[in-house]
Each structure stands twice: as structure tokens, then as C-alpha cells.
Write an enzyme that holds these catalytic residues in place. Structure first.
Site, PDB file in Angstrom:
ATOM      1  N   TYR A 122      83.778 135.718   9.366  1.00  0.00           N
ATOM      2  CA  TYR A 122      84.527 134.586   9.945  1.00  0.00           C
ATOM      3  C   TYR A 122      85.596 135.156  10.888  1.00  0.00           C
ATOM      4  O   TYR A 122      85.395 136.196  11.506  1.00  0.00           O
ATOM      5  CB  TYR A 122      85.075 133.795   8.729  1.00  0.00           C
ATOM      6  CG  TYR A 122      85.926 132.607   8.994  1.00  0.00           C
ATOM      7  CD1 TYR A 122      85.407 131.453   9.580  1.00  0.00           C
ATOM      8  CD2 TYR A 122      87.260 132.598   8.595  1.00  0.00           C
ATOM      9  CE1 TYR A 122      86.205 130.341   9.786  1.00  0.00           C
ATOM     10  CE2 TYR A 122      88.056 131.475   8.795  1.00  0.00           C
ATOM     11  CZ  TYR A 122      87.529 130.357   9.396  1.00  0.00           C
ATOM     12  OH  TYR A 122      88.321 129.260   9.597  1.00  0.00           O
ATOM     13  N   LYS A 173      81.412 128.637   9.845  1.00  0.00           N
ATOM     14  CA  LYS A 173      82.184 127.724   8.987  1.00  0.00           C
ATOM     15  C   LYS A 173      81.342 127.335   7.773  1.00  0.00           C
ATOM     16  O   LYS A 173      81.850 127.215   6.661  1.00  0.00           O
ATOM     17  CB  LYS A 173      82.607 126.481   9.781  1.00  0.00           C
ATOM     18  CG  LYS A 173      83.638 126.753  10.872  1.00  0.00           C
ATOM     19  CD  LYS A 173      85.074 126.544  10.398  1.00  0.00           C
ATOM     20  CE  LYS A 173      86.075 127.016  11.438  1.00  0.00           C
ATOM     21  NZ  LYS A 173      87.471 126.904  11.005  1.00  0.00           N
TER      22      LYS A 173
HETATM   23  O1  LIG Z   1      88.410 129.157  12.925  1.00  0.00           O
HETATM   24  C1  LIG Z   1      89.533 129.490  12.477  1.00  0.00           C
HETATM   25  O2  LIG Z   1      89.791 130.631  12.093  1.00  0.00           O
HETATM   26  C2  LIG Z   1      90.591 128.441  12.286  1.00  0.00           C
HETATM   27  C3  LIG Z   1      90.572 127.343  13.234  1.00  0.00           C
HETATM   28  O3  LIG Z   1      89.588 126.394  12.996  1.00  0.00           O
HETATM   29  C4  LIG Z   1      90.647 127.737  14.679  1.00  0.00           C
HETATM   30  O4  LIG Z   1      90.081 127.023  15.511  1.00  0.00           O
HETATM   31  O5  LIG Z   1      91.321 128.731  14.975  1.00  0.00           O
HETATM   32 MN   LIG Z   2      88.679 125.598  14.722  1.00  0.00          MN
END
Ligand SMILES: O=C(O)C[C@H](O)C(=O)O
Ligand SMILES: [Mn+2]
Ligand SMILES: NC(=O)c1ccc[n+]([C@@H]2O[C@H](COP(=O)([O-])OP(=O)(O)OC[C@H]3O[C@@H](n4cnc5c(N)ncnc54)[C@H](O)[C@@H]3O)[C@@H](O)[C@H]2O)c1
Length: 539
Positions: free
Chosen positions: A89, A162
Site C-alpha cells: 500500500y 485498497k
Molecule cells: O491512500 C492513502 O494512503 C490514503 C489516502 O486515501 C490518500 O489518498 O492519500
Molecule cells: Mn485516497
């Protein structure tokens, strides 16, 4: 059954197919003879993972496991959640998205929808679902990926990423999820000029054609998958809130950047106040970068002032928004609908025309809470932070812009500049910091700490909607998990406990839905409903 099962990541067990299964499925001779257990496969893949020299190569390796065998992938991920989060992520995913078309090797069961072929939407969704009972979609149009901007079809990786966190953190069954990419074009010239770019090679289409495209997707998906929870991610500022408003009373939908970030930041503020032993209603809140996330967070925190008994006017008096033009005033014709409620009157200040940047705004309003969602790196400077800290004993400071290179400040600097007084949370993971003999743990105020549990609650509760009460219940369930007595304690619970507190969040959400009679079926045992919905990786 044929050997194609080896190419189906939902059914493939690879070397773990037993002799009987190999016989029944016609797999004799197609695999090495030794039969492994899931534990052995997991150890083997983890060793390979560790041998990769860079985070991007680690991620690419993990994605090959994901492509081949979902049970193995999630068994591995769930055993190393905190270690894998920054790889699978944010922040590594940002690099993956920028290079997606060049690194591409598999569509990863996503649905790719094109604004040029709206008539294909229904069939595309059906093809991608391939008969699976879809309960959760993450959809993006990739106009505002994290803080890195417009990445067109490459942005499909955020929908996939996600969803991976949903399963690792909250046990959402990976067979029941569908990543969706809405390709409405891109305004990223680098992509348009790149012959290897895999999306539509034309500028973003906006206006009614865009609205119709989104509408056809939403109505088709809701008709095909009636028990589905629809999560919107990384839409541009001009569309995100509009889409949420249009569909939120009709379907069970969620905007992560607006609502998810609102919940996690409110939880972090509550955690910080538990440490500083102060009241929320005594705080002055300054948002830097009042876009989807910034305005969404302000609205959620503002809601908490109302719950504390303040009138809207009393509550609004505590909030200041700063964007590109400086402090936002109500005579500004360019304000977004989400900024308007928080815009100030020029008459409140002697020289409002000078309040055109963060430094002058901080000097004028003395915030006690400073939240950055501006995409502008390094903008929480030493001078600004020292000015803030001169007017409050425990400044609450959250540089939230992602990925790492865009953060408004580093946690370590914030602690140094404030002599350890700042209560800090960051968007990306931050290792422990030792300063003057105290070890500070830094909470990660990233919506990933809350959206999985929230989704598990909505899915387990078969809720008819996702409303403000359920969202508030989620935020409060997290705020109570902080150990406020320990010096250097984090304002949020640690990512190592993500799987545990996702259950806590889910139970709070189901309980709220039950209390409000918003479940499609009666629920007598909230904990059981959540436990029954959690999927675990096993053969
Ligand atoms: O994706 C992430 O780490 C958090 C958030 O949704 C973002 O857009 O930064
Ligand atoms: Mn985001
Ligand atoms: N930590 C989290 O969980 C989380 C969640 C959502 C978004 N974010 C981060 O927040 C940032 C913004 O995301 P978003 O979805 O709200 O994007 P957005 O485009 O909707 O908002 C960004 C805002 O910043 C403003 N801005 C740009 N330059 C500025 C400047 N120089 N000074 C002041 N304001 C400026 C823009 O005008 C806009 O209003 C991104 O970096 C994203 O990664 C973090």
C-alpha cells in the site's frame, strides 16, 4: 475441471494440491511431486520476499503471489501486516501507479470501464465478477491519486491495493470484492505521450458525459450486485463530494478520502486530547489544503463540536481553512461548496488582505490543531511550527499528504522544533523517534486504519446505508484504544494491531446500525455477526 485451475487465483493451491486433488483435477505431472502445506508455502514465499533488494521489487514479487494464489497471498500478508502495509500500500503503491503501464503483466480481476464504450459497462462488470457474489467494490477514476495527481488507467492499482488492505485487515472475502477503474481519459501529458500507456489516449472528458458515465456504472453495479458496498477512491476535488452527495441517500456508499480520512483524523484528535487532557471545544482548528480530504476532515471534527452541544455558529468559530489563496474568506467566488461553510468574514481581521499564506494565517489565528492535506511538501516549516507551539502547550500536528515525498513535515522535525511537545500523526508509517531520552511512537493517520473495519461492519450488518452516526461510532471506537498514560504514546493504535481493532470498529458500526434499525435483516448478536463475516486464509 481442467488444469486451468492452476491459473485461477481463487482456487489455485499450487504445490499444496493433495495427491487426491491432483488426480481428480487432472493435475498429475503438472506440479513438482512434493506436497507442501500452506505454512511451508508461506515460509518459502516470505524468504523470497525478503531476498528482494528494493521495496518496488518486493511489491512486484508479492503481486505475482497475489496473481497466482489469493489464499497464500493473504496468509502471508496477514502474518506480516505492519511490515507489508508500506510495500503493498502507501507509499510504495504510488511508485507502482506511476509505472503501472510499464510494469503491467496481469489485469488482476479488475473491471476496466471506458467512457468511450458506456454500452459495455454491464457486460464488463459481469465478466470481471465471473459469477462471484460481489459485496464490495473499490472504484477510482484516478484524477487525484494520493497527492500525485492524475494517473488515468494506471490508477487501477489503488482500487486493487485498497481492497488488499480490506482483506488483510478486516477479513473481507477476496472472492467477494471487485476493483473498478473508470477511464474517463487523462490530463497527464506524460501518459498521453507514452506509447506504452495502457489507458485511453485522450484528455479527460467532463460535464454531462462524465456524469452519465459514472451514473451508468453506479446503477449497473447496484443492479448486478444488490448487497454491494461501494467505496469511491481518489476522484478529483470537483467530482468526489458531488458524487457522494448524489448517491449517498440511495445506496450504501463511502468516499474514503472525505469520510475515511475524517474518521481517522477525528480519532487521532481524540487520542491526542486524551494525552494532553484537554477539551475539544477549547481547540482552534486549522486545515491546510482544503480539498476532498481537508474539507472532509474539518466537517467530521466540526460534527463533534455540535455533538458536544455547541451551536453551528459557535462551532464554526473554531475552524479556519487555508488553501492556495491563503485563509479562505466568504467573498471568494472560487470556494468549493465544501469550503463555503467554513469561510471567514474579512471583518474578523484588521488586515485580512495579508493572510495569503500559512505563516500569516497561523500567526493570526494561533491554531492548536494543524492538519495538512495540501500535497505541498515541507510547508510546515520550523518558523510556522515554533509560532504555533508558542501559543499552545501541546500542539496537535498532522502532516497527512501522501506519499512520503509530499508530506508537509517529518515527524522527527516536528518533535525537535517543539521540544517533544507536539502530538503528531503522519499519513505514512513513521518509525519510533527517540528524543531527550523519550521514545515517541507516531500514529499513522491514514484512512487504511479505519476503512477496513468500517467496511466489515457495513457488510456484516447488511446495513441499508452508511450514515453520520455509524461514521461517528467508528471514530469513537478507535479513539478509546490509546494508552494515554505512557510518555511518548501514539495518538492512534499501532498498525500491528490493525486486524484486532478492525473488529472493534466493525462491531461499533454494526451496533450503531442495529440501534438505528438500519440492518436489512435482524441482528441479535453483533459480535457473532462480525465474526461470521470475517474470512480467514486457509485451504
Ligand atoms: O491512500 C492513502 O494512503 C490514503 C489516502 O486515501 C490518500 O489518498 O492519500
Ligand atoms: Mn485516497
Ligand atoms: N492520510 C490520509 O489518510 C489521507 C487521506 C486522503 C488524502 N490524503 C492526502 O491529502 C492530500 C490531498 O488529497 P485530496 O484528496 O484532498 O486532494 P484534493 O486535490 O482534493 O485537495 C488538495 C487541496 O490542496 C490545495 N492546495 C494545493 N496547493 C496548495 C498550496 N500551495 N497551499 C495550500 N493548499 C494547496 C488544493 O487547492 C486542494 O484544495 C494528498 O496528498 C493525499 O495523499 C491523505
Amino acid at each position: 475441471m481442467t488444469a486451468s485451475i492452476l491459473n485461477d487465483p481463487f482456487q489455485n493451491k499450487g504445490t499444496a494440491f493433495t495427491p487426491e486433488e491432483r488426480h481428480d483435477l487432472g493435475l498429475e505431472g503438472l506440479l513438482p511431486p512434493y506436497v507442501e502445506t500452506l505454512t511451508q508455502q508461506t515460509a518459502q514465499t516470505y524468504a523470497q520476499y525478503q531476498s528482494k533488494p528494493t521495496n518496488q521489487l518486493k511489491r512486484q514479487y508479492l503481486m505475482t503471489v497475489f496473481n497466482e494464489n489469493r489464499i497464500l497471498f493473504y496468509n502471508l500478508f496477514s502474518q506480516h501486516v505492519a511490515e507489508f502495509m508500506p510495500i503493498v500500500y502507501d507509499p510504495t503503491i504510488a511508485d507502482t501507479i506511476e509505472r503501472y503501464s510499464h510494469l503491467y503483466n496481469a489485469p488482476q480481476e479488475a473491471a476496466f470501464l471506458s467512457i468511450d464504450h458506456p454500452d459495455d459497462i454491464q457486460d464488463s462488470l459481469k465478466n470481471a465478477a465471473a459469477g462471484r457474489d460481489i459485496r464490495l467494490i473499490v472504484v477510482t477514476d484516478a484524477e487525484g491519486i494520493l497527492g500525485i495527481g492524475d494517473w488515468g488507467t494506471n490508477g487501477v492499482a489503488i482500487s486493487i491495493g485498497k481492497l488488499m488492505v480490506y482483506t488483510a485487515a478486516a477479513g473481507i472475502d477476496p472472492k467477494q470484492v471487485l476493483p473498478v477503474m473508470l477511464d474517463a481519459g487523462t490530463n497527464n501529458q506524460q501518459l498521453l505521450d507514452d506509447p506504452l500507456y495502457l489507458g485511453n489516449h485522450h484528455a479527460r472528458i467532463t460535464g454531462s458525459q462524465y456524469d452519465d458515465f459514472v451514473d451508468q456504472f453506479v446503477t449497473s453495479a447496484e443492479a448486478l450486485f444488490p448487497n454491494m458496498y461501494l467505496h469511491f477512491e481518489d476522484f478529483g476535488r470537483s467530482h468526489a463530494a458531488k458524487i457522494l452527495k448524489k448517491y449517498q441517500d440511495k445506496y450504501t456508499i463511502f468516499n474514503d478520502d472525505i469520510q475515511g480520512t475524517g474518521i481517522i483524523v477525528l480519532a487521532a484528535v481524540l487520542g491526542a486530547l486524551a494525552i494532553s487532557k484537554q477539551n475539544l471545544t477549547d481547540q482552534t482548528y486549522l486545515c491546510f489544503g482544503a480539498g476532498s480530504a481537508g474539507a472532509g476532515i474539518a466537517k467530521r471534527v466540526y460534527g463533534e463540536y455540535l455533538q458536544a452541544g455547541l451551536t453551528p455558529a459557535e462551532a464554526k468559530a473554531h475552524f479556519y481553512l487555508v488553501d492556495k489563496q491563503g485563509l479562505l474568506f466568504d467573498d471568494d467566488p472560487t470556494l468549493t461548496p465544501e469550503q463555503k461553510p467554513f469561510a471567514r468574514k474579512r471583518s474578523e481581521f484588521d488586515h485580512s488582505e495579508t493572510l495569503t499564506d500559512l505563516a500569516s494565517a497561523v500567526a493570526a489565528v494561533h491554531p492548536t490543531i494543524l492538519v495538512g492535506t495540501s500535497t505541498q511538501p515541507g510547508t510546515f516549516t520550523e518558523a510556522i511550527i515554533k509560532d504555533m507551539a508558542a501559543h499552545t502547550p501541546r500542539p496537535i500536528i498532522m502532516p497527512l499528504s501522501n506519499p512520503t515525498k509530499l508530506a508537509e513535515a517529518k515527524a522527527e522535525d516536528l518533535l525537535k522544533w517543539t521540544d517533544g511537545k507536539a502530538l503528531v500523526a503522519t499519513g505514512i508509517p513513521t518509525p519510533d523517534i527517540t528524543l531527550n531520552g523519550i521514545t515517541y511512537q507516531i500514529g499513522q493517520a491514514n484512512n487504511a486504519l479505519v476503512y477496513p473495519g468500517l467496511g466489515l461492519g457495513v457488510i456484516a450488518g447488511k446495513t441499508t446505508t452508511l450514515n453520520a452516526e455509524m461514521i461517528s461510532a467508528a471514530a469513537h471506537s478507535l479513539g478509546g484504544l490509546v494508552d494515554a498514560s505512557k510518555p511518548g504514546a501514539a495518538v492512534l493504535p499501532p498498525v500491528t494491531k490493525l486486524a484486532q481493532f478492525s473488529t472493534t470498529v466493525a462491531e461499533a458500526v454494526v451496533q450503531s446500525a442495529v440501534d438505528q434499525q438500519l440492518t436489512k435483516e435482524p441482528i441479535t448478536d453483533v459480535k457473532q455477526a462480525v465474526a461470521d463475516t470475517r474470512w480467514t486464509p486457509k485451504y
